[in-house]
Design a protein around this motif. Structure first.
Motif, mmCIF file in Angstrom:
data_model
loop_
_atom_site.group_PDB
_atom_site.id
_atom_site.type_symbol
_atom_site.label_atom_id
_atom_site.label_comp_id
_atom_site.label_asym_id
_atom_site.label_seq_id
_atom_site.Cartn_x
_atom_site.Cartn_y
_atom_site.Cartn_z
ATOM 1 N N ASP A 155 20.155 -34.156 -16.668
ATOM 2 C CA ASP A 155 18.849 -34.785 -16.533
ATOM 3 C C ASP A 155 17.753 -33.945 -17.187
ATOM 4 O OD1 ASP A 155 19.799 -33.279 -14.071
ATOM 5 O OD2 ASP A 155 17.631 -33.296 -13.715
ATOM 6 N N ALA A 156 17.936 -32.634 -17.265
ATOM 7 C CA ALA A 156 16.944 -31.756 -17.899
ATOM 8 C C ALA A 156 16.748 -32.099 -19.376
ATOM 9 C CB ALA A 156 17.355 -30.299 -17.743
ATOM 10 N N ASP A 157 17.787 -32.635 -20.037
ATOM 11 C CA ASP A 157 17.691 -33.003 -21.446
ATOM 12 C C ASP A 157 16.740 -34.170 -21.690
ATOM 13 O OD1 ASP A 157 19.607 -31.121 -22.556
ATOM 14 O OD2 ASP A 157 21.128 -32.292 -21.501
ATOM 15 N N PHE A 158 16.385 -34.890 -20.636
ATOM 16 C CA PHE A 158 15.551 -36.073 -20.767
ATOM 17 C C PHE A 158 14.063 -35.769 -20.624
ATOM 18 C CE2 PHE A 158 19.720 -37.519 -19.959
ATOM 19 C CZ PHE A 158 19.834 -38.773 -20.517
ATOM 20 N N HIS A 159 13.732 -34.554 -20.224
ATOM 21 C CA HIS A 159 12.331 -34.207 -20.007
ATOM 22 C C HIS A 159 11.696 -33.694 -21.296
ATOM 23 C CE1 HIS A 159 12.367 -34.942 -15.713
ATOM 24 N NE2 HIS A 159 13.595 -34.439 -15.718
ATOM 25 N N GLY A 160 10.487 -34.163 -21.568
ATOM 26 C CA GLY A 160 9.745 -33.717 -22.732
ATOM 27 C C GLY A 160 9.900 -34.592 -23.959
ATOM 28 N N LYS A 161 10.709 -35.635 -23.882
ATOM 29 C CA LYS A 161 10.866 -36.548 -25.022
ATOM 30 C C LYS A 161 11.274 -37.933 -24.514
ATOM 31 C CE LYS A 161 15.475 -34.763 -25.810
ATOM 32 N NZ LYS A 161 15.540 -33.366 -25.655
ATOM 33 N N TRP A 162 11.079 -38.914 -25.346
ATOM 34 C CA TRP A 162 11.532 -40.264 -25.025
ATOM 35 C C TRP A 162 13.047 -40.313 -25.206
ATOM 36 C CZ3 TRP A 162 8.669 -44.383 -23.252
ATOM 37 C CH2 TRP A 162 7.292 -44.195 -23.208
ATOM 38 N N SER A 163 13.708 -41.029 -24.323
ATOM 39 C CA SER A 163 15.168 -41.126 -24.372
ATOM 40 C C SER A 163 15.604 -42.556 -24.071
ATOM 41 C CB SER A 163 15.813 -40.202 -23.333
ATOM 42 O OG SER A 163 15.402 -38.878 -23.516
ATOM 43 N N ILE A 164 16.780 -42.876 -24.578
ATOM 44 C CA ILE A 164 17.434 -44.142 -24.256
ATOM 45 C C ILE A 164 18.814 -43.819 -23.713
ATOM 46 C CG2 ILE A 164 18.456 -46.261 -25.184
ATOM 47 C CD1 ILE A 164 16.235 -46.181 -27.346
ATOM 48 N N VAL A 165 19.138 -44.377 -22.548
ATOM 49 C CA VAL A 165 20.498 -44.315 -22.019
ATOM 50 C C VAL A 165 21.074 -45.709 -22.208
ATOM 51 C CG1 VAL A 165 21.937 -43.859 -20.007
ATOM 52 C CG2 VAL A 165 19.838 -42.550 -20.347
ATOM 53 N N PHE A 166 22.159 -45.773 -22.970
ATOM 54 C CA PHE A 166 22.726 -47.035 -23.423
ATOM 55 C C PHE A 166 24.143 -47.154 -22.860
ATOM 56 C CE2 PHE A 166 24.466 -49.909 -26.682
ATOM 57 C CZ PHE A 166 23.403 -50.774 -26.893
ATOM 58 N N PHE A 167 24.284 -47.805 -21.710
ATOM 59 C CA PHE A 167 25.595 -47.979 -21.081
ATOM 60 C C PHE A 167 26.361 -49.118 -21.744
ATOM 61 C CE2 PHE A 167 23.298 -45.894 -17.656
ATOM 62 C CZ PHE A 167 24.243 -45.051 -17.127
ATOM 63 N N TYR A 168 27.663 -48.916 -21.871
ATOM 64 C CA TYR A 168 28.554 -49.956 -22.368
ATOM 65 C C TYR A 168 29.865 -49.829 -21.595
ATOM 66 C CZ TYR A 168 30.550 -46.161 -25.187
ATOM 67 O OH TYR A 168 31.130 -44.982 -25.595
ATOM 68 N N PRO A 169 30.671 -50.895 -21.512
ATOM 69 C CA PRO A 169 31.851 -50.875 -20.644
ATOM 70 C C PRO A 169 32.928 -49.859 -21.018
ATOM 71 C CG PRO A 169 31.268 -53.123 -21.206
ATOM 72 C CD PRO A 169 30.413 -52.232 -22.046
ATOM 73 N N ALA A 170 33.370 -49.841 -22.282
ATOM 74 C CA ALA A 170 34.509 -48.979 -22.595
ATOM 75 C C ALA A 170 34.701 -48.802 -24.093
ATOM 76 C CB ALA A 170 35.796 -49.570 -21.996
ATOM 77 N N PHE A 210 14.726 -44.558 -34.697
ATOM 78 C CA PHE A 210 14.480 -44.035 -33.355
ATOM 79 C C PHE A 210 14.091 -42.556 -33.429
ATOM 80 C CE2 PHE A 210 17.013 -47.787 -32.258
ATOM 81 C CZ PHE A 210 16.293 -48.286 -31.184
ATOM 82 N N GLU A 211 14.776 -41.805 -34.285
ATOM 83 C CA GLU A 211 14.455 -40.384 -34.449
ATOM 84 C C GLU A 211 13.013 -40.191 -34.910
ATOM 85 O OE1 GLU A 211 18.112 -37.552 -35.448
ATOM 86 O OE2 GLU A 211 17.708 -39.008 -37.050
ATOM 87 N N LYS A 212 12.528 -41.045 -35.816
ATOM 88 C CA LYS A 212 11.142 -40.948 -36.286
ATOM 89 C C LYS A 212 10.151 -41.114 -35.136
ATOM 90 C CE LYS A 212 12.017 -42.623 -40.956
ATOM 91 N NZ LYS A 212 11.911 -43.776 -41.860
ATOM 92 N N LEU A 213 10.549 -41.859 -34.114
ATOM 93 C CA LEU A 213 9.710 -42.058 -32.932
ATOM 94 C C LEU A 213 9.904 -40.943 -31.905
ATOM 95 C CD1 LEU A 213 10.196 -45.900 -32.387
ATOM 96 C CD2 LEU A 213 8.223 -44.737 -33.425
ATOM 97 N N GLY A 214 10.780 -39.984 -32.201
ATOM 98 C CA GLY A 214 11.043 -38.894 -31.263
ATOM 99 C C GLY A 214 11.926 -39.303 -30.099
ATOM 100 N N VAL A 215 12.766 -40.308 -30.320
ATOM 101 C CA VAL A 215 13.623 -40.849 -29.261
ATOM 102 C C VAL A 215 15.055 -40.353 -29.436
ATOM 103 C CG1 VAL A 215 14.542 -42.962 -28.212
ATOM 104 C CG2 VAL A 215 12.194 -42.922 -29.098
ATOM 105 N N GLN A 216 15.634 -39.821 -28.354
ATOM 106 C CA GLN A 216 17.044 -39.436 -28.354
ATOM 107 C C GLN A 216 17.838 -40.531 -27.652
ATOM 108 O OE1 GLN A 216 18.931 -36.745 -29.725
ATOM 109 N NE2 GLN A 216 20.439 -38.265 -29.134
ATOM 110 N N ILE A 217 18.930 -40.948 -28.247
ATOM 111 C CA ILE A 217 19.804 -41.972 -27.668
ATOM 112 C C ILE A 217 21.035 -41.296 -27.080
ATOM 113 C CG2 ILE A 217 21.268 -43.975 -28.189
ATOM 114 C CD1 ILE A 217 19.312 -44.619 -30.487
#
Length: 187
Positions: A26-41, A61-68
């Motif tokens: 969870d610490a990796d999500f602080h200080g930047k925008w993030s997307i958590v993208f769940f998928y079945p398998a 997404f990277e240009k927007l500072g977003v980590q996926i």
């Protein structure tokens, strides 16, 4: 109760990323925008089309500072095997997080308990670790990276422009709204 505006719960996991196994928390999500993208398998049908679509738009997404972060209930070892055998998944440059215990899927309320798989859930998280966008739907319906990009742009705009909101189909550069008594009944 909705997870909107709640802070993500603490977690620790392992991801496959750029040829390595890396810790993710969870610490990796602080200080930047993030997307958590769940998928079945991994090694399935709709999933690679979605992950490939995200890979094709990852630079935007990277240009927007977003980590996926792609997440399934597979292990990080399975993510590596899928990466090594699929041309589509080989394009993925973002971490693929293993969630074999289902901890993350349960934290984000997308776990299908009787199947041990996650629903297709997308969560946009702001730099403070708060969930700002949630999209969850049936596993037979694939998502669109361009629409997700538009939603992230709107969330970032609203976050940096207090008092303004983005109307339907808003894209950067278009007019926003400033809610007031003057607008009631005139839109």
């Amino acid at each position: 109760m909705s997870l909107i505006n709640t802070t993500i719960k603490p977690f620790k996991a392992t991801a496959y990323h750029n040829g390595n196994f890396i810790p993710v928390s969870d610490a990796d999500f602080h200080g930047k925008w993030s997307i958590v993208f769940f998928y079945p398998a991994d090694f399935t049908f709709v999933c690679p089309t979605e992950l490939g679509d995200l890979a094709d738009h990852y630079a935007e997404f990277e240009k927007l500072g977003v980590q996926i972060y792609g997440v399934s209930t597979d292990t990080h070892f399975t993510h590596k095997a899928w990466h090594d055998t699929s041309d589509t998944i080989r394009k993925v440059q973002y971490p693929l997080v293993g969630d074999p215990t289902g901890t993350l899927a349960r934290n984000f309320e997308v776990m299908i308990e009787e199947e041990g798989l996650a629903l297709r859930g997308t969560f946009v998280i702001n730099p403070e670790g708060q969930i700002k966008i949630i999209e969850v739907h049936d596993n037979g319906i694939g998502r669109d990276a361009k629409e997700l990009l538009r939603k992230v742009q709107a969330a970032q705009y609203v976050a940096s422009h207090p008092g303004e909101v983005c109307p339907a189909k808003w894209t950067p550069g278009e007019a926003t709204l400033a809610p007031s008594l003057d607008l009631i009944g005139k839109i």
